[in-house]
Design an enzyme around this catalytic site. Structure first.
Site, PDB file in Angstrom:
ATOM      1  N   HIS A 152      37.036  35.110  29.038  1.00 31.46           N
ATOM      2  CA  HIS A 152      37.983  34.582  30.167  1.00 31.46           C
ATOM      3  C   HIS A 152      39.243  34.752  29.698  1.00 31.46           C
ATOM      4  O   HIS A 152      39.573  34.019  28.742  1.00 31.46           O
ATOM      5  CB  HIS A 152      37.414  33.265  30.625  1.00 31.46           C
ATOM      6  CG  HIS A 152      38.247  32.827  31.886  1.00 31.46           C
ATOM      7  ND1 HIS A 152      39.447  32.895  32.020  1.00 31.46           N
ATOM      8  CD2 HIS A 152      37.313  32.456  32.940  1.00 31.46           C
ATOM      9  CE1 HIS A 152      39.579  32.321  33.310  1.00 31.46           C
ATOM     10  NE2 HIS A 152      38.483  32.225  33.760  1.00 31.46           N
TER      11      HIS A 152
ATOM     12  N   ARG B 262      26.979  44.885  31.875  1.00 33.82           N
ATOM     13  CA  ARG B 262      28.006  45.063  33.153  1.00 33.82           C
ATOM     14  C   ARG B 262      28.809  46.073  33.199  1.00 33.82           C
ATOM     15  O   ARG B 262      29.408  46.383  32.084  1.00 33.82           O
ATOM     16  CB  ARG B 262      28.524  43.781  33.852  1.00 33.82           C
ATOM     17  CG  ARG B 262      29.091  44.127  34.935  1.00 33.82           C
ATOM     18  CD  ARG B 262      29.865  42.740  35.673  1.00 33.82           C
ATOM     19  NE  ARG B 262      31.152  42.359  35.238  1.00 33.82           N
ATOM     20  CZ  ARG B 262      32.074  42.012  35.923  1.00 33.82           C
ATOM     21  NH1 ARG B 262      32.270  41.993  37.059  1.00 33.82           N
ATOM     22  NH2 ARG B 262      33.350  41.933  35.198  1.00 33.82           N
TER      23      ARG B 262
ATOM     24  N   GLU C 184      31.258  42.047  45.922  1.00 36.92           N
ATOM     25  CA  GLU C 184      32.132  41.200  45.442  1.00 36.92           C
ATOM     26  C   GLU C 184      33.384  41.222  46.664  1.00 36.92           C
ATOM     27  O   GLU C 184      33.751  39.950  46.733  1.00 36.92           O
ATOM     28  CB  GLU C 184      32.996  42.209  44.365  1.00 36.92           C
ATOM     29  CG  GLU C 184      32.098  42.126  43.293  1.00 36.92           C
ATOM     30  CD  GLU C 184      32.647  42.751  41.763  1.00 36.92           C
ATOM     31  OE1 GLU C 184      33.706  42.195  41.432  1.00 36.92           O
ATOM     32  OE2 GLU C 184      32.298  43.830  41.647  1.00 36.92           O
TER      33      GLU C 184
ATOM     34  N   ASP D  48      36.488  37.981  43.534  1.00 33.02           N
ATOM     35  CA  ASP D  48      36.867  39.163  44.189  1.00 33.02           C
ATOM     36  C   ASP D  48      37.139  38.660  45.851  1.00 33.02           C
ATOM     37  O   ASP D  48      38.010  39.009  46.544  1.00 33.02           O
ATOM     38  CB  ASP D  48      36.563  40.289  43.956  1.00 33.02           C
ATOM     39  CG  ASP D  48      36.959  41.071  42.626  1.00 33.02           C
ATOM     40  OD1 ASP D  48      38.126  41.274  42.591  1.00 33.02           O
ATOM     41  OD2 ASP D  48      36.212  40.896  41.664  1.00 33.02           O
TER      42      ASP D  48
ATOM     43  N   ARG E  31      30.616  32.503  39.901  1.00 35.20           N
ATOM     44  CA  ARG E  31      31.706  31.665  40.129  1.00 35.20           C
ATOM     45  C   ARG E  31      32.612  31.468  38.968  1.00 35.20           C
ATOM     46  O   ARG E  31      32.330  31.759  37.897  1.00 35.20           O
ATOM     47  CB  ARG E  31      31.274  30.108  40.495  1.00 35.20           C
ATOM     48  CG  ARG E  31      30.344  30.119  41.687  1.00 35.20           C
ATOM     49  CD  ARG E  31      29.581  28.748  41.614  1.00 35.20           C
ATOM     50  NE  ARG E  31      28.681  28.381  42.511  1.00 35.20           N
ATOM     51  CZ  ARG E  31      28.908  27.846  43.709  1.00 35.20           C
ATOM     52  NH1 ARG E  31      30.175  27.319  44.049  1.00 35.20           N
ATOM     53  NH2 ARG E  31      27.870  27.645  45.021  1.00 35.20           N
TER      54      ARG E  31
ATOM     55  N   ARG F  15      43.241  41.432  38.886  1.00 32.51           N
ATOM     56  CA  ARG F  15      42.009  40.642  38.665  1.00 32.51           C
ATOM     57  C   ARG F  15      42.075  39.463  39.531  1.00 32.51           C
ATOM     58  O   ARG F  15      43.317  38.860  39.526  1.00 32.51           O
ATOM     59  CB  ARG F  15      41.370  40.377  37.533  1.00 32.51           C
ATOM     60  CG  ARG F  15      41.001  41.757  36.784  1.00 32.51           C
ATOM     61  CD  ARG F  15      40.356  41.647  35.428  1.00 32.51           C
ATOM     62  NE  ARG F  15      39.998  43.045  34.836  1.00 32.51           N
ATOM     63  CZ  ARG F  15      38.878  43.429  34.964  1.00 32.51           C
ATOM     64  NH1 ARG F  15      38.095  42.698  35.983  1.00 32.51           N
ATOM     65  NH2 ARG F  15      38.479  44.503  34.466  1.00 32.51           N
TER      66      ARG F  15
END
Length: 932
Positions: free
Chosen positions: A158, A433, A548, A588, A626, A765
């Site tokens: 993060h 991913r 998203e 998103d 989340r 983002r």
């Protein structure tokens, strides 16, 4: 609208008697930090910090002679840069200590429930069992539901997480001192106070923000710290508490439940390539191997304990014959271990077997370390896989039971076996991913070089039903294409080394159609993971669409329906046991549509996706992506968030990302980690039985849905007009928030913008979008569009009555309103105005935003039928009131430092200003929480 007209903050509640120890801890920590600053930095530094602290507290209390915010800001702006930087550090570290004190108090309150003959703590396992028993649920129903539980927190890296691993350990030591102090004698308390000052001293001398940007493997080390020191123990404890609560409340035994833990831990760190160029196939391999090394080390420690304890003598209780027979293979593989232990353990065959098992785990761990270091991994005694390890453990278990050591088996051995079954040789369940465009570009590149024509849906299906290799070492390709193929090869290697569970999930960002999944299957086929042409078809990987944006969420049910009806994909489903995982992107969609529209789209999407899978006879797992903030789907207590999910969409299976500072909040202390997992497991169990639609008029759900549809549409128009259709708001965001500084703050490895997506609202983002608004205390993503929608819907008595009924009856709407209420309570528009005014952004636009904020607060209060925000949650209201006087100085320091950098910056000052700004970013994240 002026700042004076903005809604006033809630009146601080009086301190509850049970919360007095928290306030005492905060005072003790503040005084200790003050002494350390005075001793190490001098009187001027101490007085500067104290003067600003006292003035901020006086302003928040409303003292008649307290300085106004403008005067406080002028005072902060006049500070020399070294003093400003030192003051920023002081308040940042104070918040780290406050957070520790609050976590200690959570432990204290949990222990108070456990230590008294009172009702169990709400949301605990015991409380959940009592709820189910009161509902008339039978032991068999509850046992079956527990057996089907699969709870998976997924830790992610993060770019706004600022708590270093070093500080996490230091926080844990401070917490330990505070907890021990409560029951210590006067002499012991003095010694503990000295120890506390020593820890705070080390805290002051430790950089709270790294001087270099962490690498992905640094982030891997951090999440492994959580796995090794917190999550494994917390998961085992949660499992034990759950089973005990079931057995005691339903007066039954549940041996089978003791052998299967409901908690498994996932990670994206090292596997999430989307937008992070530093996550390479080599990094993915290294991350998986290090997780394997950690879990094997944990098994070795547990085996040491068993070897010490399990001393069953053969002449008193004959061992299981199968265990004795297994010694032949052990002697051949480990002759040195046999020679060293055969005489000493001649009459203790179970202990001897455990010694052999421990030696095999040592060999397995050496093999993993050799692979990670690139050395030959020849270890003939190593276990081939976790299944072989489990077979040996079952031999030990059979001997314990044959000897009559039933209780020892249940309490000392079965928890270890459950741990092994939950975590295998992988430790973490790693998801991989990447973006859908990456896979399309890779296959288009190969098709063009091979002259195959467009790699459209027809071509994809043709290739998947055949076995002709698509690429070979001789085929030239772009570097990005080779990385896409190599990523799936890395997944194959991870599975071969640590088992399929180690990396069996591949998430596809920005999925728009079935072909996005077929492309990944074709890449996986090239890596030897998939063979859909076989009979029966073979697949070792789950491909997971991630929906998203708002448009993607709305299209998701149709995409999934088409996918499940696809003849080629049907073979993938057959190979995976007719199970399908779908990930929902809260971040998103929130950035795209705002809190109301995105929340409703997510709710409707879950309901529709579950229906599609039920109709097709496919088992669905929803993966909730989340964040920590309300704008990214977070902000709710775990139990309430689970209760708010649509009925019949969970069915005992929950997978949720844990991100940023939320990880340290939820898992930083061992007792808090236990409580977090216990609440999550208990809430998931209750969600399987609860359905708010029972007991209401059959027309009520449709009536509520119609109201939500209207609210969503109206809020979306407001949000889109301001955020997407007019560049002015994004310009204000860039001018008035420190988002540009976040990129230089070295909190994480991921860039703030998606590659190639531009520098506007579409390119940034969701995490930094939320983070920037939180830093200036505006919290805009958590309320923009809400005020207009709720005001119009509640304009008539009938409309207001319906909204109140929805709050009372519908867990989803009550949770949504509570999150918006919490965001509004944390917002401070006077501080936000200071950012906008001082940094030269658009005050006129801020006036429009303040009007919408005021409408939001007024509507929430009207629906809640109260005069104050958070009137029914005094603990949260008190926490905000406790923090605000210390958050304010950090906000003012950040404004002053941003002005210094943007208007007066010199090369000599730039690095020092950057360091000080990083401290304010970290401190505000610590102080406000729910930031990213």
């Amino acid at each position: 609208m002026t700042a004076a007209a903005t809604p006033a903050p809630a009146t601080p509640p009086s301190t509850r008697p049970e919360d007095l120890p928290l306030h005492e801890d905060v005072r003790r920590l503040a005084a200790t930090l003050g002494r350390v600053i005075r001793r190490l930095e001098g009187e001027e530094a101490y007085e500067t910090v104290e003067t600003i602290r006292r003035a901020s507290r006086a302003r928040r209390r409303g003292d008649p002679d307290a300085p106004a915010l403008e005067a406080l800001l002028a005072r902060v702006e006049a500070l020399p840069l070294p003093l400003a930087a030192l003051t920023a550090r002081a308040f940042t570290l104070f918040f780290l200590l406050i957070n520790t004190a609050e976590q200690v108090h959570r432990v204290r309150r949990r222990d108070a429930y456990r230590g008294q003959d009172v009702a169990p703590q709400p949301a605990s396992a015991r409380w959940a069992m009592q709820q189910l028993r009161a509902q008339g649920r039978t032991a068999d129903e509850v046992r079956d539901a527990i057996a089907g539980l699969d709870v998976r927190p997924v830790l992610t890296a993060h770019p706004t997480e600022s708590t270093r691993r070093t500080l996490l350990s230091l926080q844990a030591r401070v917490a330990d001192v505070l907890l021990r102090r409560e029951h210590a004698s006067a002499d012991e308390q003095r010694a503990l106070d000295d120890a506390l000052e020593g820890e705070v001293e080390l805290l002051w001398l430790t950089a709270e923000v790294r001087r270099d940007r962490p690498s992905v493997l640094d982030e891997v080390s951090t999440v492994l710290w959580y796995l090794e020191t917190r999550l494994l123990d917390a998961g085992a404890r949660t499992h034990d508490v759950l089973v005990r609560a079931f057995e005691e409340e339903f007066d039954t035994t549940a041996e089978s439940l003791r052998l299967q833990s409901p908690v498994r831990i996932g990670t994206w760190v090292g596997g999430d390539r989307d937008g992070n160029p530093f996550v390479t196939p080599e990094v993915t391999l290294a991350a998986a191997r290090r997780a394997s090394h950690v879990i094997l080390g944990r098994y070795r420690q547990a085996l040491d304990g068993l070897i010490e304890r399990v001393s069953i003598a053969a002449h008193l209780a004959a061992p299981d014959p199968a265990l004795v027979a297994s010694f032949d293979a052990d002697r051949a593989a480990l002759p040195d271990v046999w020679e060293a232990n055969r005489r000493r353990n001649a009459d203790e065959p179970v202990r001897l077997k455990l010694t052999f098992i421990a030696a095999r785990i040592d060999a397995t761990r050496r093999r993993v370390a050799a692979r990670d270091a690139g050395r030959p991994d020849v270890e003939p005694a190593a276990y081939a896989d976790a299944a072989a390890f489990e077979r040996d453990l079952l031999l030990v278990r059979a001997s314990l039971l044959a000897a009559g050591a039933t209780e020892a088996c249940r309490t000392a051995f079965d928890p270890f076996l459950a741990l092994v079954r939950a975590h295998g040789f992988h430790g973490f369940l790693m998801d991989v991913r990447d973006h859908a465009d990456v896979h399309k570009a890779a296959l288009d590149d190969v098709a063009e070089r091979l002259g195959l024509g467009p790699m459209d849906g027809h071509a994809l299906r043709r290739e998947l039903l055949g076995r002709r290799p698509l690429v070979g070492s001789h085929v030239p390709m772009e570097d990005a294409t080779r990385r896409a193929f190599d990523t799936l090869r890395a997944v194959r290697t991870v599975q071969d080394e640590a088992g399929e569970a180690a990396a069996r999930t591949y998430v596809i960002s920005m999925t728009t159609g079935p072909e996005d999944l077929l492309r990944v299957l074709l890449l996986a086929r090239e890596a030897g993971l998939v063979d859909l042409a076989a009979d029966p078809p073979v697949s070792r990987i789950d491909v997971v669409p991630l929906f998203e944006t708002l448009a993607d969420l709305e299209a998701a049910p149709d995409v999934l329906r088409a996918l499940l009806a696809d003849e080629v994909y049907a073979r993938q489903l057959a190979a995976r046991g007719r199970r399908q995982e779908v990930m929902l992107g809260y971040s998103d969609s929130g950035k795209d549509a705002g809190i109301l529209a995105s929340s409703w789209a997510l709710y409707r999407g879950q309901d529709a996706l579950a229906a599609v899978c039920r109709d097709a006879g496919v088992e669905l797992r929803l993966f909730h992506g989340r964040g920590g903030s309300v704008g990214r789907g977070g902000g709710s207590p775990v139990a309430r968030a689970l209760a708010a999910l649509p009925p019949d969409t969970v069915e005992g299976r929950v997978k949720i990302t844990e991100q940023g500072e939320i990880i340290s909040q939820q898992f930083g202390l061992a007792p808090i980690a236990e409580r977090t997992l216990e609440v999550t497991v208990a809430g998931t169990l209750l969600q399987a039985f609860d359905d708010w639609r029972q007991g209401v008029d059959p027309a009520t759900p449709a009536r509520f849905a119609a109201v939500m549809e209207s609210l969503s549409e109206r809020s979306l128009r407001v949000y889109r007009e301001l955020v997407h259709e007019d560049a002015a708001l994004f310009q204000l965001f860039l001018q008035a928030t420190p988002v540009a500084e976040l990129a230089a703050a070295r909190f994480g490895s991921r860039p703030a913008y998606r590659p190639g997506a531009g520098a506007g609202i579409t390119g940034i983002r969701a995490i930094p979008w939320q983070f920037g608004w939180t830093q200036i205390r505006l919290m805009l993503p958590g309320w923009l569009g809400v005020g207009t929608a709720l005001e119009e819907a509640s304009a008539t008595p009938e409309g207001l009555a319906t909204l109140r009924e929805m709050t009372r009856v519908w867990p989803f709407f009550d949770d949504l309103l509570a999150k918006i209420e919490m965001v509004c309570a944390k917002a401070d528009l006077e501080v936000a105005r200071a950012y906008v005014a001082r940094l030269g952004a658009d005050i006129g636009l801020l006036d429009r935003l303040e009007a919408e904020f005021a409408r939001t607060v007024a509507a929430v209060l009207r629906i809640r039928q109260t005069d104050e925000l958070l009137a029914d949650t005094p603990v949260l209201r008190a926490a905000i009131a406790l923090r605000n006087p210390y958050v304010d100085p950090l906000s003012l320091l950040q404004i002053a430092l941003l002005r210094r950098r943007w208007e007066e910056g010199t090369p000599e000052d730039d690095a020092a200003v950057g360091e000080a700004l990083s401290a304010t970013l970290s401190g505000l994240a610590q102080g406000l929480r729910n930031t990213g």
